[in-house]
Motif scaffolding. Structure first.
Motif, PDB file in Angstrom:
ATOM      1  N   ASN A  53       0.834  -1.206   0.000  1.00 42.83           N
ATOM      2  CA  ASN A  53       0.000   0.000   0.000  1.00 42.83           C
ATOM      3  C   ASN A  53       0.867   1.255   0.000  1.00 42.83           C
ATOM      4  OD1 ASN A  53      -2.447  -1.377  -0.038  1.00 42.83           O
ATOM      5  ND2 ASN A  53      -2.586  -1.448   2.184  1.00 42.83           N
ATOM      6  N   LYS A  54       1.926   1.237   0.800  1.00 46.16           N
ATOM      7  CA  LYS A  54       2.848   2.375   0.860  1.00 46.16           C
ATOM      8  C   LYS A  54       3.515   2.603  -0.505  1.00 46.16           C
ATOM      9  CE  LYS A  54       7.131   3.753   3.105  1.00 46.16           C
ATOM     10  NZ  LYS A  54       8.217   3.322   3.967  1.00 46.16           N
ATOM     11  N   VAL A  55       3.941   1.518  -1.137  1.00 42.67           N
ATOM     12  CA  VAL A  55       4.567   1.617  -2.456  1.00 42.67           C
ATOM     13  C   VAL A  55       3.578   2.207  -3.459  1.00 42.67           C
ATOM     14  CG1 VAL A  55       5.453   0.263  -4.416  1.00 42.67           C
ATOM     15  CG2 VAL A  55       6.255  -0.216  -2.095  1.00 42.67           C
ATOM     16  N   GLU A  60       4.564   8.095  -8.172  1.00 41.59           N
ATOM     17  CA  GLU A  60       4.027   9.380  -8.640  1.00 41.59           C
ATOM     18  C   GLU A  60       3.271   9.268  -9.962  1.00 41.59           C
ATOM     19  OE1 GLU A  60       7.129  12.305  -8.622  1.00 41.59           O
ATOM     20  OE2 GLU A  60       7.570  11.964  -6.502  1.00 41.59           O
ATOM     21  N   SER A  61       3.746   8.422 -10.851  1.00 36.49           N
ATOM     22  CA  SER A  61       3.117   8.292 -12.159  1.00 36.49           C
ATOM     23  C   SER A  61       2.191   7.072 -12.191  1.00 36.49           C
ATOM     24  CB  SER A  61       4.183   8.159 -13.244  1.00 36.49           C
ATOM     25  OG  SER A  61       3.577   8.024 -14.510  1.00 36.49           O
ATOM     26  N   PRO A  62       0.888   7.288 -12.330  1.00 38.52           N
ATOM     27  CA  PRO A  62      -0.064   6.168 -12.323  1.00 38.52           C
ATOM     28  C   PRO A  62       0.239   5.091 -13.367  1.00 38.52           C
ATOM     29  CG  PRO A  62      -1.235   8.267 -12.312  1.00 38.52           C
ATOM     30  CD  PRO A  62       0.223   8.586 -12.512  1.00 38.52           C
ATOM     31  N   VAL A  63       0.847   5.477 -14.460  1.00 37.73           N
ATOM     32  CA  VAL A  63       1.135   4.499 -15.515  1.00 37.73           C
ATOM     33  C   VAL A  63       2.141   3.436 -15.047  1.00 37.73           C
ATOM     34  CG1 VAL A  63       2.994   5.795 -16.653  1.00 37.73           C
ATOM     35  CG2 VAL A  63       1.541   4.280 -18.001  1.00 37.73           C
ATOM     36  N   TYR A  64       2.952   3.771 -14.029  1.00 34.19           N
ATOM     37  CA  TYR A  64       3.965   2.829 -13.531  1.00 34.19           C
ATOM     38  C   TYR A  64       3.538   2.082 -12.274  1.00 34.19           C
ATOM     39  CZ  TYR A  64       6.839   5.837 -16.517  1.00 34.19           C
ATOM     40  OH  TYR A  64       7.335   6.561 -17.557  1.00 34.19           O
ATOM     41  N   LYS A  65       2.407   2.461 -11.697  1.00 25.99           N
ATOM     42  CA  LYS A  65       2.006   1.924 -10.389  1.00 25.99           C
ATOM     43  C   LYS A  65       1.949   0.393 -10.371  1.00 25.99           C
ATOM     44  CE  LYS A  65      -0.763   4.131  -7.772  1.00 25.99           C
ATOM     45  NZ  LYS A  65      -1.855   4.773  -7.042  1.00 25.99           N
ATOM     46  N   ASP A  66       1.230  -0.207 -11.298  1.00 34.64           N
ATOM     47  CA  ASP A  66       1.081  -1.670 -11.283  1.00 34.64           C
ATOM     48  C   ASP A  66       2.417  -2.390 -11.407  1.00 34.64           C
ATOM     49  OD1 ASP A  66      -1.638  -1.548 -10.923  1.00 34.64           O
ATOM     50  OD2 ASP A  66      -2.142  -1.926 -13.017  1.00 34.64           O
TER      51      ASP A  66
END
Length: 91
Positions: A53-55, A60-66
């Motif tokens: 969850n912290k990660v 910052e960039s939603p495109v890299y979140k997954d």
């Protein structure tokens, strides 16, 4: 920037990641020893959930979140496997 320059920058970041991952694994080894000495289980699902969850929140960039969350998931899976091997070796 051409492909070779991009790859050089990636290689530099990879070198930094390797050093950081080695430092992380040194601590994972100490965690494994502590868990053996205190009878704690290798898997701490609540801690892993908290970390993921912290990660997810830190990206910052939603495109890299997954992909970053998945990378941390894999890293923790391999850290658990290392802890289990380490514990077997020192018992």
């Amino acid at each position: 920037m051409n492909l070779e320059e991009l790859r050089q920058k990636i290689n530099q970041i990879d070198d930094e990641l390797i050093k950081l991952l080695e430092k992380r694994m040194e601590l994972v080894s100490k965690v494994a020893t502590y868990k053996l000495e205190t009878g704690k289980a290798v898997l701490d699902s609540k801690r892993e959930e908290t970390i993921l969850n912290k990660v997810a929140e830190a990206v910052e960039s939603p495109v890299y979140k997954d992909v970053i969350v998945n990378t941390f998931t894999d890293m923790m899976k391999h850290s658990r496997a290392f802890q289990e091997r380490h514990i077997r070796q020192i018992q």
